[in-house]
Design an enzyme around this catalytic site. Structure first.
Site, short mmCIF file in Angstrom:
data_model
loop_
_atom_site.label_atom_id
_atom_site.label_comp_id
_atom_site.label_asym_id
_atom_site.label_seq_id
_atom_site.Cartn_x
_atom_site.Cartn_y
_atom_site.Cartn_z
N ARG A 145 40.24 80.72 15.95
CA ARG A 145 40.02 81.57 17.11
C ARG A 145 41.32 81.87 17.86
NH1 ARG A 145 34.57 81.58 18.23
NH2 ARG A 145 35.10 83.56 19.14
N ARG A 205 39.94 85.74 22.67
CA ARG A 205 39.85 84.62 23.60
C ARG A 205 40.88 84.67 24.71
NH1 ARG A 205 36.36 79.72 21.93
NH2 ARG A 205 34.57 81.01 21.49
N ARG A 251 40.69 95.36 24.43
CA ARG A 251 39.23 95.31 24.35
C ARG A 251 38.54 95.98 25.55
NH1 ARG A 251 35.89 91.68 22.41
NH2 ARG A 251 34.45 93.00 23.53
N ASP A 292 33.75 88.88 12.95
CA ASP A 292 32.85 87.83 13.40
C ASP A 292 31.91 87.48 12.25
OD1 ASP A 292 32.00 86.34 16.04
OD2 ASP A 292 30.16 86.82 14.96
N TYR A 350 21.46 81.32 13.54
CA TYR A 350 21.41 82.47 14.46
C TYR A 350 20.20 83.35 14.15
CZ TYR A 350 25.93 81.37 16.48
OH TYR A 350 26.96 80.74 17.16
O1 CP3 Z 1 40.74 83.97 15.65
C1 CP3 Z 1 39.73 84.66 15.82
O2 CP3 Z 1 39.15 84.78 16.92
C2 CP3 Z 1 39.26 85.41 14.61
C3 CP3 Z 1 38.02 86.10 14.73
C4 CP3 Z 1 36.73 85.32 14.90
C5 CP3 Z 1 35.76 85.65 15.88
N1 CP3 Z 1 34.64 84.93 15.64
C6 CP3 Z 1 35.94 86.65 16.96
C7 CP3 Z 1 35.09 86.53 18.17
C8 CP3 Z 1 36.19 84.31 14.11
C9 CP3 Z 1 36.85 83.56 12.96
C10 CP3 Z 1 34.86 84.08 14.58
C11 CP3 Z 1 33.94 83.13 13.93
C12 CP3 Z 1 32.70 82.77 14.59
N2 CP3 Z 1 31.85 83.56 15.33
C13 CP3 Z 1 32.11 81.51 14.47
C14 CP3 Z 1 32.68 80.37 13.65
C15 CP3 Z 1 33.85 79.75 14.34
C16 CP3 Z 1 33.46 78.81 15.45
O3 CP3 Z 1 34.03 78.99 16.55
O4 CP3 Z 1 32.68 77.89 15.22
C17 CP3 Z 1 30.90 81.52 15.18
C18 CP3 Z 1 29.94 80.36 15.35
C19 CP3 Z 1 30.74 82.82 15.72
C20 CP3 Z 1 29.62 83.35 16.53
C21 CP3 Z 1 30.14 83.78 17.87
N3 CP3 Z 1 30.70 85.01 18.10
C22 CP3 Z 1 30.22 83.02 19.05
C23 CP3 Z 1 29.70 81.62 19.24
C24 CP3 Z 1 30.89 83.82 20.00
C25 CP3 Z 1 31.33 83.42 21.39
C26 CP3 Z 1 30.53 84.02 22.51
C27 CP3 Z 1 31.37 83.97 23.78
O5 CP3 Z 1 31.64 85.05 24.31
O6 CP3 Z 1 31.77 82.87 24.19
C28 CP3 Z 1 31.17 85.06 19.39
C29 CP3 Z 1 31.89 86.19 19.98
C30 CP3 Z 1 33.31 86.35 19.54
N4 CP3 Z 1 33.72 86.33 18.23
C31 CP3 Z 1 34.42 86.59 20.37
C32 CP3 Z 1 35.54 86.73 19.52
C33 CP3 Z 1 36.96 87.05 19.90
C34 CP3 Z 1 34.37 86.69 21.89
C35 CP3 Z 1 33.73 88.00 22.28
C36 CP3 Z 1 34.64 88.92 23.01
O7 CP3 Z 1 35.88 88.76 23.01
O8 CP3 Z 1 34.10 89.88 23.59
#
Ligand code: CP3
Length: 345
Positions: A28, A32, A41, A77, A152
């Site tokens: 991640r 973030r 974004r 994602d 999910y």
């Molecule tokens: O380095 C990276 O961020 C690469 C991209 C990446 C994202 N999601 C972008 C993202 C990766 C590798 C993921 C994987 C992912 N997504 C996982 C497995 C990794 C882990 O952390 O266990 C899981 C379980 C998800 C499902 C998911 N998507 C979650 C739990 C969330 C967080 C919700 C939140 O807002 O807290 C997301 C959203 C998400 N995926 C964001 C990003 C950058 C945040 C949304 C945003 O920026 O608007």
């Protein structure tokens, strides 16, 4: 693949070859906590960003430029391939993936069709652009593992205990295996698209599989994850397998067939190496919350991770799970530099 890329520290460590220092990247790392991420974004929904090649490439590059990490991870994602085959879902800010019609019966399982390259042409386009831009820095592709995707889809959103998911697993094993089989085909297809486009390693995220007991993992999950890793063997790119809370599952994760096992912060890497067994590299495992403590604590803990990781056949430094949203990017920059200097041999 150019010789410089094939010889990169990250790919060498994944293949358990000697390295001049320990490679480092962060789960991640894209998105973030980065202000430049929030800037691009602005007003763009998450799943729209994940389907826009220019944005995918830009966000993937941001942590590489800022930290000089040894690998990039594709901005996407785990639910992107599900959306691409027509599942009605969204990613709600601060919540995570939310599914409009949770999957609870055979008809819903049968509607999960395999993914075709044309469903995710934006991923192919972004990966091609990125491999050019990255040069000798490896690009990691990824997919969600069947159990984590199933959670999910069955729960309809994020879940603490995965109750309905496990209820299906225990109570309707035929339906469960049919669902896992479809999700396996989707994950495999999505990873193959990324490999064909040029990623140089892949990571399977089974973030929530730590909820499953070892005997149940063997019966209900392992055959499916094994099919994914077996199906990628001929592609020749390192395969990484990661989950959270997997201390009791590390031996089975090793058996599933990945080249590298990702370890969360709960098991020290020397002990993890013993549990995973020979023939695998390890990735991990600084507790992401340590980055919120004073620098002296970060440095001491990171040095301990490096020392224990040196006992494994190969070690890629990472966090034990993803970067926490409140993490100061300067901290990650300093940690990257520290790992570089402290591990130089
Ligand atoms: O380095 C990276 O961020 C690469 C991209 C990446 C994202 N999601 C972008 C993202 C990766 C590798 C993921 C994987 C992912 N997504 C996982 C497995 C990794 C882990 O952390 O266990 C899981 C379980 C998800 C499902 C998911 N998507 C979650 C739990 C969330 C967080 C919700 C939140 O807002 O807290 C997301 C959203 C998400 N995926 C964001 C990003 C950058 C945040 C949304 C945003 O920026 O608007």
């Amino acid at each position: 693949m150019t010789p410089e890329l094939a010889d990169s520290l990250f790919l060498r460590a994944c293949r358990r070859r000697p390295v001049s220092r320990t490679p480092v990247w962060f789960m991640r790392q894209a998105g973030r906590s980065l202000p430049e991420y929030r800037a691009v974004r602005q007003g763009v929904p998450m799943l729209t960003a994940c389907a826009t090649p220019d944005l995918i490439a830009e966000v993937t590059m941001q942590p590489v430029r800022r930290y000089g990490v040894d690998a990039a991870i594709l901005f996407s994602d785990i639910v992107v391939p599900l959306k691409a085959i027509g599942i009605d879902l969204d990613i709600k800010p601060g919540v995570g993936p939310v599914v409009a019609d949770p999957i609870r019966d055979a008809a819903a399982v049968e509607a999960l069709r395999p993914i075709e390259p044309g469903d995710v042409s934006y991923v192919t386009e972004a990966v091609r652009a990125l491999t050019g831009e990255l040069g000798a820095t490896p690009l990691i592709g990824f997919a969600g593992a069947p159990f984590t995707l199933a959670s999910y889809l069955v729960e309809g959103g994020p879940s603490k205990n995965h109750d309905r998911t496990k209820a299906m697993m225990y109570g309707e094993p035929r339906l469960w295996h049919a669902l896992m089989d479809r999700l396996t085909t989707i994950a495999l297809g999505f990873l193959r698209v990324q490999i064909a486009a040029g990623v140089s390693a892949v990571q399977l995220f089974d973030s929530w599989v730590g909820a499953v007991a070892p005997d149940d993992y063997r019966e209900f999950v392992l055959p499916h994850t094994r099919r994914i890793f077996d199906g990628l063997a001929e592609a020749g790119v390192p395969r990484i397998h990661f989950g959270v809370g997997t201390g009791e599952l590390l031996g089975l994760l090793g058996e599933a067939g990945a080249d590298v096992v990702g370890v969360d912060w709960r098991v020290p890497l020397d002990e993890a190496a013993r549990r995973v067994g020979p023939g695998r590299a390890l990735q991990g495992n600084l507790d992401p919350a340590v980055l919120l403590a004073p620098w002296e604590v970060v440095e001491r803990r990171a040095a301990d991770v490096l020392a224990r990781g040196a006992k494994a056949e190969g070690h890629v430094f990472n966090l034990g799970h993803g970067v926490l949203p409140g993490t100061d990017p300067d901290r990650l920059a300093r940690l990257t530099d520290f790992v570089r200097e402290a591990s130089a041999r």
